[in-house]
Design an enzyme around this catalytic site. Structure first.
Site, PDB file in Angstrom:
ATOM      1  N   ALA A   1      13.829 -22.781   5.473  1.00 36.78           N
ATOM      2  CA  ALA A   1      14.967 -23.597   5.072  1.00 36.78           C
ATOM      3  C   ALA A   1      15.141 -24.693   6.120  1.00 36.78           C
ATOM      4  CB  ALA A   1      16.217 -22.736   4.985  1.00 36.78           C
TER       5      ALA A   1
ATOM      6  N   GLY B   1      12.555 -19.216   4.906  1.00 38.01           N
ATOM      7  CA  GLY B   1      12.697 -19.536   3.487  1.00 38.01           C
ATOM      8  C   GLY B   1      11.365 -19.813   2.806  1.00 38.01           C
TER       9      GLY B   1
ATOM     10  N   GLU C   1      10.144 -16.494   1.931  1.00 43.86           N
ATOM     11  CA  GLU C   1      11.016 -15.985   0.873  1.00 43.86           C
ATOM     12  C   GLU C   1      10.711 -16.660  -0.466  1.00 43.86           C
ATOM     13  OE1 GLU C   1      14.353 -16.820   3.544  1.00 43.86           O
ATOM     14  OE2 GLU C   1      15.130 -14.845   3.036  1.00 43.86           O
TER      15      GLU C   1
ATOM     16  N   GLU D   1      14.050 -15.924  11.438  1.00 50.38           N
ATOM     17  CA  GLU D   1      15.472 -16.284  11.511  1.00 50.38           C
ATOM     18  C   GLU D   1      16.162 -15.687  12.732  1.00 50.38           C
ATOM     19  OE1 GLU D   1      13.912 -15.239   8.780  1.00 50.38           O
ATOM     20  OE2 GLU D   1      14.486 -16.490   7.068  1.00 50.38           O
TER      21      GLU D   1
HETATM   22  C1  HXC Z   1      13.781 -28.410   9.667  1.00 51.01           C
HETATM   23  C2  HXC Z   1      11.649 -28.361  10.495  1.00 51.01           C
HETATM   24  C3  HXC Z   1      11.535 -26.997  10.194  1.00 51.01           C
HETATM   25  C4  HXC Z   1      12.641 -26.358   9.579  1.00 51.01           C
HETATM   26  C5  HXC Z   1       9.693 -27.638  11.095  1.00 51.01           C
HETATM   27  N1  HXC Z   1      10.489 -28.717  11.051  1.00 51.01           N
HETATM   28  N2  HXC Z   1      10.306 -26.576  10.581  1.00 51.01           N
HETATM   29  N3  HXC Z   1      12.770 -29.046  10.223  1.00 51.01           N
HETATM   30  N4  HXC Z   1      13.737 -27.102   9.328  1.00 51.01           N
HETATM   31  N5  HXC Z   1      12.626 -25.079   9.209  1.00 51.01           N
HETATM   32  C6  HXC Z   1      10.185 -30.072  11.534  1.00 51.01           C
HETATM   33  C7  HXC Z   1      10.188 -30.150  13.038  1.00 51.01           C
HETATM   34  O1  HXC Z   1      11.488 -30.287  13.514  1.00 51.01           O
HETATM   35  C8  HXC Z   1       9.358 -31.385  13.266  1.00 51.01           C
HETATM   36  O2  HXC Z   1      10.152 -32.526  13.004  1.00 51.01           O
HETATM   37  C9  HXC Z   1       8.315 -31.298  12.154  1.00 51.01           C
HETATM   38  O3  HXC Z   1       8.860 -30.430  11.157  1.00 51.01           O
HETATM   39  C10 HXC Z   1       7.009 -30.700  12.628  1.00 51.01           C
HETATM   40  O4  HXC Z   1       7.270 -29.453  13.247  1.00 51.01           O
HETATM   41  P1  HXC Z   1       6.783 -29.070  14.735  1.00 51.01           P
HETATM   42  O5  HXC Z   1       7.691 -28.023  15.240  1.00 51.01           O
HETATM   43  O6  HXC Z   1       6.599 -30.298  15.541  1.00 51.01           O
HETATM   44  O7  HXC Z   1       5.341 -28.468  14.384  1.00 51.01           O
HETATM   45  P2  HXC Z   1       4.509 -27.383  15.226  1.00 51.01           P
HETATM   46  O8  HXC Z   1       4.635 -27.646  16.687  1.00 51.01           O
HETATM   47  O9  HXC Z   1       3.185 -27.337  14.582  1.00 51.01           O
HETATM   48  O10 HXC Z   1       5.281 -26.004  14.999  1.00 51.01           O
HETATM   49  C11 HXC Z   1       5.322 -25.433  13.684  1.00 51.01           C
HETATM   50  C12 HXC Z   1       6.377 -24.296  13.616  1.00 51.01           C
HETATM   51  C13 HXC Z   1       7.745 -24.855  14.065  1.00 51.01           C
HETATM   52  C14 HXC Z   1       5.963 -23.132  14.514  1.00 51.01           C
HETATM   53  C15 HXC Z   1       6.416 -23.818  12.159  1.00 51.01           C
HETATM   54  O11 HXC Z   1       7.999 -26.050  13.329  1.00 51.01           O
HETATM   55  C16 HXC Z   1       8.871 -23.924  13.789  1.00 51.01           C
HETATM   56  O12 HXC Z   1       9.067 -22.933  14.516  1.00 51.01           O
HETATM   57  N6  HXC Z   1       9.694 -24.236  12.786  1.00 51.01           N
HETATM   58  C17 HXC Z   1      10.868 -23.443  12.437  1.00 51.01           C
HETATM   59  C18 HXC Z   1      10.442 -22.180  11.753  1.00 51.01           C
HETATM   60  C19 HXC Z   1      11.648 -21.341  11.387  1.00 51.01           C
HETATM   61  O13 HXC Z   1      12.424 -20.896  12.237  1.00 51.01           O
HETATM   62  N7  HXC Z   1      11.848 -21.136  10.081  1.00 51.01           N
HETATM   63  C20 HXC Z   1      12.986 -20.359   9.583  1.00 51.01           C
HETATM   64  C21 HXC Z   1      14.088 -21.322   9.290  1.00 51.01           C
HETATM   65  S1  HXC Z   1      15.523 -20.450   8.800  1.00 51.01           S
HETATM   66  P3  HXC Z   1      10.129 -33.803  13.988  1.00 51.01           P
HETATM   67  O14 HXC Z   1      11.199 -34.663  13.417  1.00 51.01           O
HETATM   68  O15 HXC Z   1      10.379 -33.277  15.347  1.00 51.01           O
HETATM   69  O16 HXC Z   1       8.732 -34.327  13.783  1.00 51.01           O
HETATM   70  C22 HXC Z   1      15.215 -19.966   7.233  1.00 51.01           C
HETATM   71  C23 HXC Z   1      16.104 -19.010   6.580  1.00 51.01           C
HETATM   72  C24 HXC Z   1      17.454 -19.482   6.589  1.00 51.01           C
HETATM   73  O17 HXC Z   1      14.309 -20.359   6.592  1.00 51.01           O
HETATM   74  C25 HXC Z   1      18.395 -18.398   6.735  1.00 51.01           C
HETATM   75  C26 HXC Z   1      19.728 -18.919   6.939  1.00 51.01           C
HETATM   76  C27 HXC Z   1      19.798 -19.890   8.124  1.00 51.01           C
END
Ligand code: HXC
Length: 257
Positions: free
Chosen positions: A65, A108, A111, A131
């Site tokens: 998400a 997400g 999911e 998360e």
């Molecule tokens: C918003 C995101 C994002 C996310 C990545 N990006 N994941 N933006 N929401 N979930 C964006 C980054 O900010 C970055 O933007 C660009 O995408 C590229 O990501 P990087 O981090 O630079 O890439 P990399 O170094 O290859 O790392 C990949 C990654 C990392 C390990 C997947 O992006 C990451 O940890 N993302 C979050 C994963 C996560 O926690 N997902 C769960 C979300 S919560 P810029 O602008 O800097 O280029 C969820 C459930 C919700 O899904 C439940 C309620 C909250």
């Protein structure tokens, strides 16, 4: 339709939806959720489409998400907006859906893959529910679907630590149906979808519905539901055609009737 966060193609009887925010690793913001749900519902309503494939543009399926969209919200805002409730319409889609996953399917994204009926993974796929590292818990069904898919011990391991699992572990755990080289994942998903699309649409819908009942129902009522839907297949022309074709040693010609 002019989609902003996805692309939609029709290839014969298969609808292909590509999540298309590659710069954000296809993070699922509300606009993408709305578009994906609308596109999937459109394809579901189209009897010319027998199966749907969902994949991600670029190097991820979806990294979750959209965290940036939620970061400043408080409890009342999340509750009042009923954040993520739009996904209920996605799980109401009756047409079989295949997720073609290469790269990250996190939070997400994992999911969403689990809301699909079959997951085909490229060998670069990484699944997880990270998360916990953000100070939240899964919010799009992950705690429920992952636990049913891979069991309590493995689900606890992933959800409590936030670690990812690779495609091989995901297949061993039973989350993923098949693992293929990353550059073959879309072809594998499209040909699997074409196979499903060549079968009787009402019958594949019934099959999806009864398998999903195993997720949602207690065993005894699930068995009873399955038996009744099985009986109901005998009200279709496609059942008569399918069984007659077998007895007559020929290929069936399904008419979706
Ligand atoms: C918003 C995101 C994002 C996310 C990545 N990006 N994941 N933006 N929401 N979930 C964006 C980054 O900010 C970055 O933007 C660009 O995408 C590229 O990501 P990087 O981090 O630079 O890439 P990399 O170094 O290859 O790392 C990949 C990654 C990392 C390990 C997947 O992006 C990451 O940890 N993302 C979050 C994963 C996560 O926690 N997902 C769960 C979300 S919560 P810029 O602008 O800097 O280029 C969820 C459930 C919700 O899904 C439940 C309620 C909250």
């Amino acid at each position: 339709t002019d989609w902003k966060t996805i692309t939609v193609e029709r290839r014969d009887r298969v609808g292909l939806i590509t999540l298309n925010r590659p710069d954000a690793l296809n993070a699922l913001n509300l606009e993408l959720m709305r578009e994906l749900v609308a596109a999937a519902s459109d394809l579901d309503a189209d009897t010319g489409i027998g199966a749907i494939v969902i994949t991600g543009a670029g190097k991820a399926f979806a990294a979750g998400a959209d965290i940036k969209e939620m970061v400043d919200n408080d409890y009342v805002e999340m509750y009042a907006a009923d954040w993520f409730s739009g996904w209920s319409r996605f799980t109401a889609v009756r047409t079989p859906i295949i997720a073609a996953v290469s790269g990250y399917a996190l939070g997400g994204g994992c999911e969403l893959a689990m809301m699909c009926d079959i997951i085909i993974a490229g060998d670069t796929a990484k699944f997880g529910q990270p998360e916990i590292k953000l100070g939240v818990i899964p919010g799009m069904g992950g705690s429920q679907r992952l636990t049913r898919a891979i069991g309590k011990a493995r689900a606890m391991d992933l959800i409590l630590t936030g670690r990812t699992m690779d495609a091989v572990e995901a297949e061993r755990a039973g989350l993923v149906s098949r693992v293929v080289p990353a550059d073959a994942v879309l072809d594998e998903a499209m040909s699997t979808a074409a196979t499903i699309g060549s079968l009787s649409l009402p019958i594949t819908m019934m099959a999806k519905e009864v398998v999903n009942a195993a997720y949602e129902t207690m065993l005894e009522s699930g068995i009873r539901f399955e038996r009744r839907v099985f009986h109901a297949t005998f009200a279709t022309e496609d059942q008569k055609e399918g069984m007659s074709a077998f007895v007559e040693k020929r290929d069936p010609e399904f008419k979706n009737r």
